[in-house]
Design a protein around this motif. Structure first.
Motif, mmCIF file in Angstrom:
data_model
loop_
_atom_site.group_PDB
_atom_site.id
_atom_site.type_symbol
_atom_site.label_atom_id
_atom_site.label_comp_id
_atom_site.label_asym_id
_atom_site.label_seq_id
_atom_site.Cartn_x
_atom_site.Cartn_y
_atom_site.Cartn_z
ATOM 1 N N THR A 81 44.383 34.457 34.543
ATOM 2 C CA THR A 81 44.100 35.661 34.117
ATOM 3 C C THR A 81 44.640 36.534 35.873
ATOM 4 N N ALA A 82 45.112 37.195 35.149
ATOM 5 C CA ALA A 82 45.200 38.550 36.491
ATOM 6 C C ALA A 82 43.818 38.624 37.209
ATOM 7 N N LEU A 83 43.777 39.459 38.188
ATOM 8 C CA LEU A 83 42.433 39.966 39.111
ATOM 9 C C LEU A 83 42.112 41.475 38.028
ATOM 10 N N PRO A 84 40.651 41.243 37.350
ATOM 11 C CA PRO A 84 40.293 42.500 37.515
ATOM 12 C C PRO A 84 40.038 43.846 37.736
ATOM 13 N N ALA A 85 40.037 43.396 38.713
ATOM 14 C CA ALA A 85 40.449 45.200 40.067
ATOM 15 C C ALA A 85 40.683 43.871 41.198
ATOM 16 N N PRO A 86 41.096 45.119 42.343
ATOM 17 C CA PRO A 86 41.203 44.963 43.372
ATOM 18 C C PRO A 86 39.923 44.299 43.945
ATOM 19 N N SER A 87 38.867 44.802 43.891
ATOM 20 C CA SER A 87 38.472 44.548 44.689
ATOM 21 C C SER A 87 37.092 42.867 43.987
ATOM 22 N N THR A 88 38.022 41.932 42.661
ATOM 23 C CA THR A 88 37.081 41.002 42.319
ATOM 24 C C THR A 88 38.290 40.100 42.660
ATOM 25 N N ALA A 96 42.768 28.724 44.429
ATOM 26 C CA ALA A 96 42.172 29.374 45.702
ATOM 27 C C ALA A 96 41.273 29.350 46.508
ATOM 28 N N ASP A 97 39.757 28.150 46.110
ATOM 29 C CA ASP A 97 39.141 27.627 47.327
ATOM 30 C C ASP A 97 40.858 26.177 47.844
ATOM 31 N N LEU A 123 46.039 33.564 45.812
ATOM 32 C CA LEU A 123 46.129 34.157 47.298
ATOM 33 C C LEU A 123 45.462 35.035 47.421
ATOM 34 N N ALA A 124 44.964 35.879 46.369
ATOM 35 C CA ALA A 124 44.428 37.392 46.448
ATOM 36 C C ALA A 124 43.273 37.195 46.601
ATOM 37 N N SER A 125 42.409 35.824 45.050
ATOM 38 C CA SER A 125 41.035 35.236 45.582
ATOM 39 C C SER A 125 40.696 34.742 46.608
ATOM 40 N N LYS A 129 37.426 36.061 49.056
ATOM 41 C CA LYS A 129 36.455 35.102 49.465
ATOM 42 C C LYS A 129 35.987 34.345 50.261
ATOM 43 N N GLU A 130 37.498 34.796 50.769
ATOM 44 C CA GLU A 130 37.351 34.105 52.877
ATOM 45 C C GLU A 130 38.223 35.052 54.005
ATOM 46 N N PRO A 131 37.996 35.989 54.106
ATOM 47 C CA PRO A 131 38.737 36.748 55.052
ATOM 48 C C PRO A 131 39.593 36.053 56.220
ATOM 49 N N ARG A 132 38.788 35.218 56.507
ATOM 50 C CA ARG A 132 39.213 34.631 58.424
ATOM 51 C C ARG A 132 40.652 34.153 57.469
#
Length: 322
Positions: A81-88, A96-97, A123-125, A129-132
């Protein structure tokens, strides 16, 4: 040959078979080290795979191709599935991990690219989770519509570009929020990646098992289209192949994709409708405008032929035993 870069491959392998050409070409390129491959989802209800297990199907198809290539590269399954929202972010996935873990490695100096032939879900997820990770990799994306004044727009009013439509919120994360460097191959550029059916029939199909397998994958698409009463004409778009051109086929000195034209613009805001809004303060976005198809496809055809003509290891072992 020593690897010059690490490349994470993320693609929707249960869809249009252009991604099979891209993956095979990348695997056969010795300058590239591929830590893992991600099988990602399509747009829901896609013509090629309308199932709710698209990521699992994509991963299985990628594993099959890698087996044909004699490769043991790990294939991970992305979200269905896609992201439920840009912040989630999506619920935690191994893909992703794994992006986070690879980006945060301290035991290698090889530059890291993530090449995306579909959506940006994983990539977005990972960045949420880890902006660094944003400063530790470069994303190369096949997707997005034409930018105003850059390239000829596709004359279909209101049509959201396909890879963007897979997961608009994920692109909003990467474009609007993240600090990830992005090289974009938008619709007007990737549509240049054309091969003719004559090339497929005379330069790919006769080479052997790999060439026949890939040619047959395109024949199935042509069969679907013709069964619907339409003609595909004389060409097919291998629109994911620029991911190889821009990584494995960089220049020898001062490495970069110098043979393809690009411009650098401020990264626009991606809105909810799948279109750009001006953002003069946006970080630099490299947008490719013209591709070196000669280099890209000549290299592809020669590598596929070399693989099909190379003696297989099991044959050598059998001769040794005798």
């Amino acid at each position: 040959m020593t690897a010059r870069m690490r490349v994470i491959v993320d693609n929707d392998f249960s869809g249009d078979p252009d991604d099979l050409f891209q993956l095979a070409h990348h695997v056969l390129s010795p300058s590239v080290e591929i830590p893992f491959v991600i099988g990602s989802h399509l747009k829901f209800g896609d013509f090629f795979d309308p199932s709710e297990t698209q990521a699992e199907n994509a991963a299985a198809i990628a594993r099959d191709l890698l087996t044909r290539l004699g490769s043991d590269i790990t294939v991970l399954t992305g979200s269905n599935t896609a992201l439920p929202a840009p912040s989630t972010p999506v619920a935690s996935t191994e893909a992703a991990d794994a992006i986070i873990a690879e980006a945060m490695r301290e035991d290698t100096d090889l530059p890291l690219y993530i090449v995306l032939g579909a959506g940006m879900t994983e990539l977005a997820s990972a960045w949420l989770k880890e902006p660094r990770i944003g400063s530790r990799l470069t994303a190369i994306w096949i997707g997005g519509p034409e930018h105003e004044g850059i390239g000829t727009p596709l004359p279909v009013a209101g049509m959201v570009e396909y890879n963007l439509a897979i997961d608009i919120p994920s692109v909003q994360v990467v474009f609007n929020e993240s600090d990830i460097p992005v090289w974009q191959v938008p619709r007007n550029a990737y549509r240049q990646a054309l091969v003719s059916w004559a090339e497929i029939d005379h330069r790919l199909r006769p080479t052997g098992a790999l060439g026949s397998f890939l040619a047959d994958s395109l024949d199935r698409v042509r069969g679907y289209v013709e069964a619907a009463g339409r003609s595909m004409g004389e060409t097919y778009c291998l629109g994911d192949s620029p991911l190889v051109l821009l990584t494995a086929l960089q220049t020898a000195f001062e490495p970069g994709p110098a043979s393809s034209d690009s411009v650098v613009i401020p990264t626009p805001i991606m809105n909810d409708e799948g279109w750009y809004e001006d953002n003069p303060d946006g970080r630099p976005l490299r947008v490719f405008t013209a591709l070196d198809n000669r280099l890209m496809f000549e290299d592809m055809f020669h590598k596929f032929a070399a693989f099909d003509h190379a003696p297989r290891r099991e044959s050598a072992d059998r001769r040794d035993a005798e």
